[in-house]
Design a protein around this motif. Structure first.
Motif, short mmCIF file in Angstrom:
data_model
loop_
_atom_site.label_atom_id
_atom_site.label_comp_id
_atom_site.label_asym_id
_atom_site.label_seq_id
_atom_site.Cartn_x
_atom_site.Cartn_y
_atom_site.Cartn_z
N ARG A 154 0.79 -1.23 0.00
CA ARG A 154 0.00 0.00 0.00
C ARG A 154 0.83 1.28 0.00
O ARG A 154 0.32 2.35 -0.33
N GLY A 155 2.07 1.21 0.43
CA GLY A 155 2.90 2.41 0.47
C GLY A 155 4.17 2.14 1.24
O GLY A 155 4.39 1.04 1.77
N GLY A 156 5.03 3.15 1.29
CA GLY A 156 6.29 2.93 1.98
C GLY A 156 7.10 4.21 2.09
O GLY A 156 6.60 5.32 1.91
N ALA A 157 8.38 4.01 2.40
CA ALA A 157 9.29 5.13 2.59
C ALA A 157 10.70 4.66 2.29
O ALA A 157 11.02 3.46 2.40
N LEU A 158 11.55 5.60 1.94
CA LEU A 158 12.95 5.31 1.64
C LEU A 158 13.83 5.91 2.73
O LEU A 158 13.68 7.08 3.09
N ALA A 159 14.74 5.08 3.26
CA ALA A 159 15.80 5.55 4.17
C ALA A 159 17.13 5.35 3.43
O ALA A 159 17.75 4.29 3.54
N PRO A 160 17.57 6.34 2.66
CA PRO A 160 18.72 6.12 1.77
C PRO A 160 20.04 5.91 2.48
O PRO A 160 20.97 5.33 1.90
N THR A 161 20.15 6.35 3.73
CA THR A 161 21.42 6.23 4.45
C THR A 161 21.51 4.97 5.30
O THR A 161 22.51 4.76 5.98
N ASP A 162 20.48 4.13 5.28
CA ASP A 162 20.53 2.84 5.98
C ASP A 162 21.14 1.80 5.05
O ASP A 162 20.55 1.47 4.01
N HIS A 163 22.28 1.27 5.40
CA HIS A 163 23.05 0.40 4.53
C HIS A 163 23.11 -1.02 5.09
O HIS A 163 22.32 -1.38 5.96
N GLN A 164 24.05 -1.82 4.61
CA GLN A 164 24.19 -3.19 5.11
C GLN A 164 25.62 -3.65 4.96
O GLN A 164 26.42 -3.12 4.19
N VAL A 165 25.97 -4.69 5.76
CA VAL A 165 27.24 -5.39 5.67
C VAL A 165 26.94 -6.86 5.95
O VAL A 165 25.90 -7.18 6.54
N ASP A 166 27.81 -7.75 5.52
CA ASP A 166 27.60 -9.18 5.74
C ASP A 166 28.41 -9.62 6.97
O ASP A 166 29.63 -9.70 6.91
N PRO A 167 27.76 -9.92 8.10
CA PRO A 167 28.51 -10.30 9.31
C PRO A 167 29.38 -11.53 9.11
O PRO A 167 30.41 -11.66 9.78
N ARG A 168 28.99 -12.44 8.23
CA ARG A 168 29.78 -13.65 8.04
C ARG A 168 31.05 -13.38 7.24
O ARG A 168 31.94 -14.23 7.19
N LEU A 169 31.14 -12.23 6.62
CA LEU A 169 32.39 -11.78 6.02
C LEU A 169 33.11 -10.81 6.97
O LEU A 169 34.35 -10.76 6.99
N LEU A 170 32.34 -10.05 7.72
CA LEU A 170 32.91 -9.07 8.63
C LEU A 170 33.74 -9.72 9.74
O LEU A 170 34.85 -9.27 10.06
N LEU A 171 33.21 -10.79 10.34
CA LEU A 171 33.88 -11.40 11.49
C LEU A 171 35.28 -11.92 11.15
O LEU A 171 36.25 -11.58 11.85
#
Length: 386
Positions: A154-171
């Motif tokens: 029905r609708g939504g919103a954009l949070a352009p500064t919310d990003h991601q990383v892969d913890p299984r590569l990060l650790l």
């Protein structure tokens, strides 16, 4: 506390670690890396690195989407840490040559039904009221960005500064960086803080911090699924999707290798059993938002234990009466996004002995202060705090 190595110290002191970190999750490893890179002798104690809650986590760096009512000071800390992530990721990649899956496409927040949209809209209005970058989008605008979204959304919103990383590569990258900087990993459990011989001990043991310190850190169970797009292709969407589907909160995190992380439950339990009901709810909500997921392979269902606190905020700083013992725990849902700022603040505290003003709302003694004011100190009964 510490200002670096002293060559004039007695020989016995030269072999004694400056810093002992208890816990080899992202928080502990990042602290070890930062301390070792500044010339301190560091040991990290953990019998099973890469096996805690962070190995289960989705890796969302979401200070905007996770800005909740009544948590303004926590939101400010999340924003400050997220702002450090680009530099932190670049430095980690430079130190190790490793890809950590850091992606910046942003996050779409959506509501499937009218009721879902009304529920989400209250939160988006609050986030906009804080001045956070939240842009409301009509259904057609959502599908312009992600055509795979269900027509029912029905609708939504954009949070352009919310990003991601892969913890299984990060650790593993953090472990490599810490060891290359000189930190020593000791694959043994710490049962008592008195067994640790170091000038400063940092307790970054997640839920295990409760038994070591007496702090009110409790396990909060989260069940999560991992799916994979057929034929080894990337998922049919780029943004992290967070939303409500018939009242069920859910998130979907795409990885470049075709994996999709679908989560997660929030349960006041201390077991790591995967239940059929949780799998059913997550899959139903995920497919309702992104119908193509029905054709993906289900490759993993797993549960982990987040380290929660009574006020949902981390516990950072010296234990009351123990300036040589620093807590870096209780990050709950936010351990990954708070990794850079926690590492910086704790490392600076180790080196100078002076808490940064950013630590003030998160010091361990806030629970003692509450007790002095007439409120009860949380106590543990079995495996739960009360």
């Amino acid at each position: 506390m510490l200002t670096g190595r002293s060559e004039s110290a007695p020989s016995r002191d030269r072999v004694r670690p400056d810093v002992a970190v208890v816990g080899a999750g992202p928080i502990g490893l990042a602290i070890a890396w930062r301390c070792a890179a500044r010339g301190l002798r560091v040991v990290v104690h953990d019998p099973a690195p890469d096996s805690g809650a962070s190995a289960v986590a989705a890796g969302m760096l979401a200070p905007v989407a996770e800005a909740y009512f009544g948590e303004r000071q926590l939101t400010e800390l999340l924003l400050a840490s997220a702002a450090r992530w680009p530099t932190f990721a670049a430095e980690l990649t430079e130190a190790t040559g490793a890809d950590i899956g850091y992606r910046t496409e942003g996050t779409l927040m959506v509501g499937l039904t009218g009721d879902d949209l009304a529920e989400a809209g209250r939160l988006w209005a609050y986030q906009q009221g804080l001045g956070l970058p939240v842009t409301l989008l009509r259904p057609t605008e959502l599908r312009d960005r992600e055509p795979a979204l269900a027509p029912r959304v029905r609708g939504g919103a954009l949070a352009p500064t919310d990003h991601q990383v892969d913890p299984r590569l990060l650790l593993p990258a953090l472990r490599t960086a810490a060891q290359r900087a000189g930190a020593v990993l000791v694959p043994q459990a710490v049962r008592l803080l008195s067994d640790v011989d170091a000038r400063v001990t940092v307790v970054a043991a997640g839920c295990g911090a409760a038994a070591l310190t007496g702090l009110p850190v409790r396990p909060v169970k989260g069940q999560i699924l991992r799916l994979r797009a057929p034929d080894g292709v990337p998922p049919g969407f780029r943004h992290v999707i967070r939303g409500y589907a018939d009242g069920e909160p859910v998130y979907l995190v795409p990885r470049a290798d075709g994996e999709v992380v679908l989560g997660a439950t929030v349960e006041e339990r201390s077991d790591t059993t995967v239940t059929a009901g949780a799998v059913q709810r997550l899959l139903r909500a995920g497919v309702d938002l992104l119908p193509e997921l029905a054709e993906y392979d289900l490759v993993e269902a797993v549960a982990g234990l987040r380290p929660g606190t009574p006020d949902n905020a981390p516990i950072l700083g010296p234990l009351p009466g123990r300036p040589d013992v620093l807590a870096a725990t209780g990050h709950h849902r936010h351990g990954i996004v708070l990794t850079p700022i926690t590492a910086d603040l704790i490392t600076d505290l180790v080196r100078t002995g002076v808490p940064d003003p950013l630590l003030a709302p998160f010091l361990p003694d806030r629970f003692v202060r509450a007790a002095d004011g007439g409120g009860p100190v949380p106590t543990m009964e079995g495996d739960r705090w009360s």
